[in-house]
Design an enzyme around this catalytic site. Structure first.
Site, PDB file in Angstrom:
ATOM      1  N   LYS A 133     -15.123  -6.951   7.557  1.00  0.00           N
ATOM      2  CA  LYS A 133     -15.459  -8.212   6.877  1.00  0.00           C
ATOM      3  C   LYS A 133     -15.802  -9.293   7.901  1.00  0.00           C
ATOM      4  O   LYS A 133     -16.797 -10.013   7.747  1.00  0.00           O
ATOM      5  CB  LYS A 133     -14.283  -8.678   6.009  1.00  0.00           C
ATOM      6  CG  LYS A 133     -14.027  -7.827   4.787  1.00  0.00           C
ATOM      7  CD  LYS A 133     -12.764  -8.310   4.068  1.00  0.00           C
ATOM      8  CE  LYS A 133     -12.424  -7.461   2.871  1.00  0.00           C
ATOM      9  NZ  LYS A 133     -11.202  -7.928   2.179  1.00  0.00           N
TER      10      LYS A 133
ATOM     11  N   ALA B 240      -9.471 -11.234   6.179  1.00  0.00           N
ATOM     12  CA  ALA B 240      -8.196 -10.597   5.884  1.00  0.00           C
ATOM     13  C   ALA B 240      -8.384  -9.541   4.811  1.00  0.00           C
ATOM     14  O   ALA B 240      -9.324  -9.611   4.007  1.00  0.00           O
ATOM     15  CB  ALA B 240      -7.177 -11.642   5.414  1.00  0.00           C
ATOM     16  N   ASP B 241      -7.487  -8.573   4.806  1.00  0.00           N
ATOM     17  CA  ASP B 241      -7.477  -7.593   3.736  1.00  0.00           C
ATOM     18  C   ASP B 241      -6.021  -7.243   3.428  1.00  0.00           C
ATOM     19  O   ASP B 241      -5.198  -7.132   4.336  1.00  0.00           O
ATOM     20  CB  ASP B 241      -8.243  -6.326   4.112  1.00  0.00           C
ATOM     21  CG  ASP B 241      -8.503  -5.466   2.888  1.00  0.00           C
ATOM     22  OD1 ASP B 241      -9.417  -5.803   2.116  1.00  0.00           O
ATOM     23  OD2 ASP B 241      -7.770  -4.485   2.671  1.00  0.00           O
ATOM     24  N   THR B 242      -5.732  -7.098   2.137  1.00  0.00           N
ATOM     25  CA  THR B 242      -4.383  -6.783   1.701  1.00  0.00           C
ATOM     26  C   THR B 242      -4.373  -5.417   1.035  1.00  0.00           C
ATOM     27  O   THR B 242      -5.140  -5.174   0.102  1.00  0.00           O
ATOM     28  CB  THR B 242      -3.863  -7.844   0.711  1.00  0.00           C
ATOM     29  OG1 THR B 242      -3.938  -9.137   1.322  1.00  0.00           O
ATOM     30  CG2 THR B 242      -2.426  -7.560   0.305  1.00  0.00           C
TER      31      THR B 242
END
Length: 196
Positions: A59, A75-77
């Protein structure tokens, strides 16, 4: 794009209103919001922690190409139960399956972070929070599904909403479960020279 103070802007590579709110909580206002819009499908046999880190970096790199000379934060969760990555719940059936799996169990919320500076330097973090749900009654699952809070959420729940009553124990960063680990985000920004 340069901010009025003459320093490079901070671009948030996410459309998540939760991440914007979390940044505001620590006094940071992104100069621009530009979602990366990448394919987030896990690779075959990809472990959840690898997925979180890979997606955050992909990203950041995709958005950095569109904003040269800026700081780009992505960010990635990922919600993981054992080695299994739980999906983002886009329909009620998926959310129900996620909640049934998490009921009475401990799971991990993995937050991948990537910050790319104007000079191309890159900082990465992977933050793990352990969350334990109480055993959920069928009526509790149905009531939560009726709320609609689960829609688009990794693992089918939003801890900052009604699902907070399901959490028996939490170890690690609460803000990571909401969508952005704030301590680590601030540290990354400081480390690459961004100042609010």
């Amino acid at each position: 794009m340069i901010e009025t103070a003459g320093r490079p802007a901070l671009v948030l590579a996410s459309a998540s209103p939760r991440r914007v709110d979390l940044l505001h909580q620590i006094g940071i206002a992104p100069g621009r919001i530009d979602p990366a819009d990448i394919d987030e499908t896990p690779l075959r046999d990809e472990l959840p922690q690898v997925l979180a880190g890979r997606l955050a970096e992909q990203k950041a790199r995709a958005v950095a190409e569109r904003h040269p000379g800026c700081f780009v934060l992505a960010a990635d969760t990922v919600v993981a139960c054992g080695r299994r990555t739980l999906p983002k719940a886009e329909d009620e059936s998926t959310a129900r399956k996620c909640l049934a799996l998490l009921s009475g169990r401990r799971h991990r919320v993995l937050g991948g972070l990537c910050l790319i500076g104007p000079d191309g330097r890159t900082g990465r973090r992977l933050v793990t929070t352990s969350v334990t749900f109480k055993r959920l009654l069928p009526a509790e699952i149905e009531s939560y599904l009726a709320s609609g809070e689960w829609h688009g959420k990794a693992g089918g729940y939003a801890i900052q909403g009604r699902a907070a009553r399901f959490v028996r124990a939490l170890s690690g960063s609460y803000s990571n479960v909401v969508g952005l680990p704030l301590f680590e985000t601030g540290s990354l920004l400081d480390g690459l020279g961004w100042r609010d």
